[in-house]
Design a protein around this motif. Structure first.
Motif, PDB file in Angstrom:
ATOM      1  N   ALA A  18     -35.883   1.646 -30.181  1.00 28.53           N
ATOM      2  CA  ALA A  18     -35.689   0.387 -30.897  1.00 28.53           C
ATOM      3  C   ALA A  18     -34.245   0.221 -31.350  1.00 28.53           C
ATOM      4  O   ALA A  18     -33.677  -0.877 -31.283  1.00 28.53           O
ATOM      5  N   GLN A  19     -33.648   1.314 -31.788  1.00 31.17           N
ATOM      6  CA  GLN A  19     -32.252   1.240 -32.226  1.00 31.17           C
ATOM      7  C   GLN A  19     -31.334   0.890 -31.064  1.00 31.17           C
ATOM      8  O   GLN A  19     -30.385   0.098 -31.215  1.00 31.17           O
ATOM      9  N   ALA A  20     -31.617   1.444 -29.909  1.00 28.00           N
ATOM     10  CA  ALA A  20     -30.814   1.111 -28.727  1.00 28.00           C
ATOM     11  C   ALA A  20     -30.966  -0.360 -28.362  1.00 28.00           C
ATOM     12  O   ALA A  20     -29.987  -1.035 -27.990  1.00 28.00           O
ATOM     13  N   THR A  21     -32.197  -0.880 -28.453  1.00 25.81           N
ATOM     14  CA  THR A  21     -32.430  -2.301 -28.170  1.00 25.81           C
ATOM     15  C   THR A  21     -31.720  -3.177 -29.196  1.00 25.81           C
ATOM     16  O   THR A  21     -31.137  -4.214 -28.843  1.00 25.81           O
ATOM     17  N   LEU A  22     -31.769  -2.758 -30.460  1.00 28.93           N
ATOM     18  CA  LEU A  22     -31.101  -3.515 -31.523  1.00 28.93           C
ATOM     19  C   LEU A  22     -29.604  -3.650 -31.230  1.00 28.93           C
ATOM     20  O   LEU A  22     -29.028  -4.741 -31.361  1.00 28.93           O
ATOM     21  N   MET A  23     -29.007  -2.563 -30.831  1.00 27.40           N
ATOM     22  CA  MET A  23     -27.567  -2.601 -30.533  1.00 27.40           C
ATOM     23  C   MET A  23     -27.298  -3.439 -29.267  1.00 27.40           C
ATOM     24  O   MET A  23     -26.385  -4.260 -29.232  1.00 27.40           O
ATOM     25  N   GLY A  24     -28.116  -3.230 -28.252  1.00 29.81           N
ATOM     26  CA  GLY A  24     -27.925  -3.964 -27.004  1.00 29.81           C
ATOM     27  C   GLY A  24     -28.186  -5.454 -27.141  1.00 29.81           C
ATOM     28  O   GLY A  24     -27.617  -6.265 -26.390  1.00 29.81           O
ATOM     29  N   PHE A  25     -29.027  -5.820 -28.114  1.00 26.87           N
ATOM     30  CA  PHE A  25     -29.393  -7.231 -28.255  1.00 26.87           C
ATOM     31  C   PHE A  25     -28.196  -8.103 -28.608  1.00 26.87           C
ATOM     32  O   PHE A  25     -28.196  -9.311 -28.331  1.00 26.87           O
ATOM     33  N   GLN A  26     -27.180  -7.525 -29.203  1.00 22.41           N
ATOM     34  CA  GLN A  26     -26.000  -8.316 -29.551  1.00 22.41           C
ATOM     35  C   GLN A  26     -25.311  -8.883 -28.317  1.00 22.41           C
ATOM     36  O   GLN A  26     -24.501  -9.813 -28.421  1.00 22.41           O
ATOM     37  N   ARG A  27     -25.622  -8.349 -27.156  1.00 22.76           N
ATOM     38  CA  ARG A  27     -25.091  -8.924 -25.928  1.00 22.76           C
ATOM     39  C   ARG A  27     -25.547 -10.380 -25.745  1.00 22.76           C
ATOM     40  O   ARG A  27     -24.888 -11.160 -25.058  1.00 22.76           O
ATOM     41  N   PHE A  28     -26.704 -10.707 -26.333  1.00 18.92           N
ATOM     42  CA  PHE A  28     -27.215 -12.075 -26.193  1.00 18.92           C
ATOM     43  C   PHE A  28     -26.387 -13.088 -26.981  1.00 18.92           C
ATOM     44  O   PHE A  28     -26.390 -14.276 -26.651  1.00 18.92           O
ATOM     45  N   TRP A  29     -25.727 -12.636 -28.018  1.00 19.68           N
ATOM     46  CA  TRP A  29     -25.065 -13.602 -28.894  1.00 19.68           C
ATOM     47  C   TRP A  29     -23.825 -14.192 -28.218  1.00 19.68           C
ATOM     48  O   TRP A  29     -22.928 -13.478 -27.783  1.00 19.68           O
ATOM     49  N   ASN A  30     -23.785 -15.508 -28.152  1.00 19.72           N
ATOM     50  CA  ASN A  30     -22.663 -16.236 -27.581  1.00 19.72           C
ATOM     51  C   ASN A  30     -21.887 -16.863 -28.735  1.00 19.72           C
ATOM     52  O   ASN A  30     -22.246 -17.922 -29.242  1.00 19.72           O
ATOM     53  N   GLU A  31     -20.856 -16.186 -29.134  1.00 18.50           N
ATOM     54  CA  GLU A  31     -20.113 -16.616 -30.322  1.00 18.50           C
ATOM     55  C   GLU A  31     -19.482 -17.990 -30.130  1.00 18.50           C
ATOM     56  O   GLU A  31     -19.423 -18.792 -31.069  1.00 18.50           O
ATOM     57  N   ASP A  32     -19.038 -18.290 -28.929  1.00 18.55           N
ATOM     58  CA  ASP A  32     -18.391 -19.576 -28.672  1.00 18.55           C
ATOM     59  C   ASP A  32     -19.359 -20.740 -28.880  1.00 18.55           C
ATOM     60  O   ASP A  32     -18.978 -21.796 -29.398  1.00 18.55           O
ATOM     61  N   LEU A  33     -20.612 -20.555 -28.467  1.00 14.97           N
ATOM     62  CA  LEU A  33     -21.605 -21.628 -28.573  1.00 14.97           C
ATOM     63  C   LEU A  33     -22.385 -21.575 -29.888  1.00 14.97           C
ATOM     64  O   LEU A  33     -22.985 -22.566 -30.290  1.00 14.97           O
ATOM     65  N   GLY A  34     -22.432 -20.422 -30.508  1.00 15.65           N
ATOM     66  CA  GLY A  34     -23.155 -20.285 -31.762  1.00 15.65           C
ATOM     67  C   GLY A  34     -24.644 -20.127 -31.599  1.00 15.65           C
ATOM     68  O   GLY A  34     -25.422 -20.396 -32.517  1.00 15.65           O
ATOM     69  N   TYR A  35     -25.066 -19.676 -30.421  1.00 15.55           N
ATOM     70  CA  TYR A  35     -26.477 -19.352 -30.189  1.00 15.55           C
ATOM     71  C   TYR A  35     -26.556 -18.330 -29.059  1.00 15.55           C
ATOM     72  O   TYR A  35     -25.526 -17.897 -28.524  1.00 15.55           O
ATOM     73  N   CYS A  36     -27.782 -17.941 -28.700  1.00 22.50           N
ATOM     74  CA  CYS A  36     -27.971 -16.851 -27.738  1.00 22.50           C
ATOM     75  C   CYS A  36     -27.974 -17.340 -26.291  1.00 22.50           C
ATOM     76  O   CYS A  36     -28.429 -18.455 -25.994  1.00 22.50           O
ATOM     77  N   PHE A  37     -27.483 -16.472 -25.407  1.00 19.36           N
ATOM     78  CA  PHE A  37     -27.753 -16.674 -23.988  1.00 19.36           C
ATOM     79  C   PHE A  37     -29.264 -16.656 -23.789  1.00 19.36           C
ATOM     80  O   PHE A  37     -29.989 -15.907 -24.451  1.00 19.36           O
ATOM     81  N   ASP A  38     -29.751 -17.446 -22.839  1.00 19.20           N
ATOM     82  CA  ASP A  38     -31.189 -17.445 -22.555  1.00 19.20           C
ATOM     83  C   ASP A  38     -31.586 -16.234 -21.718  1.00 19.20           C
ATOM     84  O   ASP A  38     -32.624 -15.623 -21.961  1.00 19.20           O
ATOM     85  N   VAL A  39     -30.762 -15.869 -20.758  1.00 16.40           N
ATOM     86  CA  VAL A  39     -31.021 -14.708 -19.897  1.00 16.40           C
ATOM     87  C   VAL A  39     -29.694 -14.018 -19.615  1.00 16.40           C
ATOM     88  O   VAL A  39     -28.701 -14.672 -19.275  1.00 16.40           O
TER      89      VAL A  39
END
Length: 669
Positions: free
Chosen positions: A492-513
């Motif tokens: 779970a900790q590894a997923t938590l860290m990896g999940f930040q890859r979804f965040w698109n700072e430029d758009l202010g929301y997550c990538f869908d895939v």
């Protein structure tokens, strides 16, 4: 708020034919039609029986054309649409009102100074429909003549009668119908009338809603049975009961069976009131209606070692039970209504179908054994964890958790090692990858021939939010059972860290895939709302707030979230046309009602304002007065006025609205 339509609606054929009633029997069968009692879908019928519950749904009795004889005049009370675009007769003109008594539809016809009532319901656990007429008031006796139109076809298909001749056998109080030698016989019976066979085909019923969907829109039905009360005209207060059934000896006492049905629904409400006393005290009438509506989706799925197995019908009219829909719907339909025993049964039933760490996506209509093609879902299994977590939170049933735990551990292991459809855990970022060309695995699953409309191959955002929650859930279960848990925490900790890859700072929301064959998909879709709404969020509070605000601005409508942002070139604002057009819009802008539940939960988490969150749900109070009366539709157009489309009654729409309303209530009180 009561569900009651007066003359202003009942005199409008379009208003009557765009509203539909539905009653069910708890084993997969149903009866349904328009408020005008006309046929506009191939799925309409007085008795659509589940011959091998909950499957093999078969149209047996299509409709009853009822005519009243009063004061020397003839009054046809039925309405038929024909292929030459005529409407004849127009019996809806005598309809004074339509209402629901619980889930029981009630028509009141005004015939000069007489008032005739008609009710329809089904017997729980039986392919049996009751049609009950009662003269409420009249200055003189009233006679009825009923034409019972029958069929025998798969509920998806149509009939071209040709020279088909059914065998109609007169029996005591009715007629036995044999459609062909190997067909299941069924019966048309009445308690106090002359019943006789006819055997005359009526050709060319026009099915308007099927035409709108680009499907075969003509059907033939057999006028098989005539029921008449000429010799026993009905005085005020007297009634006529007609029964359509696959049972050879049903109870013909309509008054008694009506009370049985009413008592059944009263028990449903009492169960809910006992389990949710504060919520029940404050609940508006539309929420109480949804509590009753929830029962319509819960059906039997008997297994060899568990004859009391349960499942959930995904939607009426054309869906059966789907793994994904069942798990998403389970908390709202069962736990929110105080029916934890049914939740337990569903969890145990589906455990029997786990294969290579996966739940099936759907079950074949023909009851064939499951194969790999029936397991084309990456999320049903992960929603299974959330359903079990919700169940345990509501019941503290450690016995079930102990029983299911090995299955859950096996699921995690299969996903880590890799299972069907290239579903595997990427050790580099702790995220789940899923997908192979030509296969749809997420809930955005539209496919036409070889065209997967939204393939989403890669690492979908909601799948990884669910994966993170599943790991946290299993870790907690392991600790409660004294089992090793650190491995699940580490994953779970590894997923938590990896999940930040979804965040698109430029758009202010997550990538869908992430990591699609074309790179990262930045399309704004509602899937990221689950990373906020689920119990364990892998996002920071600031990210959570930005997602809710973005969804509010670009995806939120009165009836749910759009499946794609308005500003995307692929956006489709209307769900209409033939199958290719409709499926092309299904997840490309179409609004989904079930997403409203996740949005409200996310809104609660971010803003902690239950009154504001509850206001988001209020449009549903009006929606249950249109489309499937007393229920919530599957989908809506993405563009205003957000017309309801798809199934008239969808399990996860009802479930998620109920669950979200109760969540707001628990915060308020």
């Amino acid at each position: 708020m009561s569900i009651d339509f007066g003359r202003e609606t009942c005199s409008d054929l379009n208003a009557l034919q765009t509203r539909e009633w539905l009653v069910t029997n708890g084993i997969g069968g149903y009866a349904s039609g328009t408020l005008a009692n006309s046929l506009t879908r191939g799925y309409h019928g007085i008795l659509v029986a589940a011959l091998k519950p909950p499957l093999e749904r078969t149209l047996l009795v299509s409709k009853i054309d009822d005519t009243a004889y009063y004061n020397g005049s003839i009054y046809p009370l039925f309405t038929n649409n024909w292929i030459n675009e005529t409407v004849d007769p127009q019996g809806y003109r005598y309809l004074d009102s339509f209402s629901l008594e619980g889930t029981i539809p009630l028509w009141r016809y005004r015939i000069e100074d007489a008032l005739l009532e008609k009710r329809i319901w089904m017997q729980p656990g039986s392919n049996t429909t009751y049609i009950y007429y009662r003269v409420y008031e009249a200055a003189q006796p009233l006679s009825l003549s009923l034409k019972v139109l029958v069929n025998y076809r798969d509920y998806h298909s149509r009939t071209r009668a040709g020279n088909w001749r059914m065998h109609l056998e007169p029996i005591a109080r009715g007629v036995r119908v044999n459609a062909f030698p190997d067909a299941v016989p069924y019966y048309i019976l009445a308690d106090r009338a002359t019943v006789s066979p006819v055997n005359e085909w009526y050709y060319g019923f026009e099915l308007d809603r099927e035409r709108d969907r680009g499907l075969d829109h003509f059907d033939d039905n057999l006028y098989a049975v005539k029921i008449a009360t000429y010799d026993t005209a009905l005085e005020p207060g007297q009634s006529l009961t007609v029964v359509a059934t696959t049972e050879s000896n049903p109870d013909l006492d309509g008054i008694a069976q009506l009370e049985v049905r009413r008592a059944y629904e009263q028990r449903l409400l009492e169960t809910w009131q006992t389990s949710q006393p504060t919520a029940a005290k404050h609940a508006p009438e539309w929420v109480k209606q949804l509590v009753l509506d929830a029962d319509r989706f819960i059906v039997n799925r008997p297994l060899p070692d568990n004859p009391d197995g349960k499942t959930i019908i995904a939607g009426y009219h054309w869906f059966t039970d789907w793994g994904r829909d069942t798990m998403i719907s389970l908390p709202g339909l069962t736990l929110s209504t105080g029916r934890s025993r049914i939740a337990r049964s569903i969890i145990r039933t589906f455990a029997q179908y786990i294969s290579q760490g996966m739940l099936p996506n759907h079950f074949p209509d023909d009851n064939k054994p499951l194969d790999d093609g029936d397991y084309n879902t990456v999320d049903a299994t992960l929603w299974y964890f959330e359903a079990i977590r919700s169940y345990y939170e509501a019941t503290r049933d450690a016995t079930l958790v102990q029983e299911i735990f090995p299955k859950l551990a096996e699921i995690i292991d299969w996903h880590r090692r890799g299972t069907r459809y290239n579903i595997y855990l990427d050790a580099h970022d702790g995220l789940l990858y899923a997908g192979t060309p030509g296969v749809q695995l997420t809930w955005m699953d539209a496919k036409v021939e070889d065209w997967v409309v939204t393939p989403r191959i890669g690492k979908p955002v909601e799948i990884n939010a669910l994966w993170y929650n599943a790991l946290r859930t299993l870790s907690k279960f392991a600790q409660q059972l004294g089992q090793p848990y650190q491995e699940y925490d580490n994953m779970a900790q590894a997923t938590l860290m990896g999940f930040q890859r979804f965040w698109n700072e430029d758009l202010g929301y997550c990538f869908d895939v992430l990591d699609t064959p074309e790179g990262n998909d930045a399309s704004l879709r509602p899937n990221q709302i689950f990373a906020v709404s689920l119990p364990e969020s892998p996002l920071t509070p600031i990210q959570q707030r930005k997602i809710v605000e973005t969804c509010d601005r670009l995806l939120l409508t009165p009836y749910g979230l759009r499946s794609l942002s308005l500003d995307n070139p692929q956006y489709r604002g209307y769900y209409e046309g033939d199958r290719v057009q409709r499926d092309g819009a299904y997840h490309q802008g179409t609004v989904w009602g079930w997403l409203l539940g996740a949005y409200v939960m996310a809104h609660l988490r971010v803003f902690n304002d239950p009154l504001a969150a509850r206001r988001i749900l209020e449009p549903m109070a009006n929606h249950i007065l249109e489309a499937g009366v007393g229920s919530i539709s599957e989908i809506f157009d993405g563009n205003a006025p957000f017309a309801p489309k798809g199934c008239i009654a969808q399990a996860w729409s009802v479930a998620e609205v109920l669950r979200a309303w109760l969540a707001t209530e628990s915060v308020i009180n």
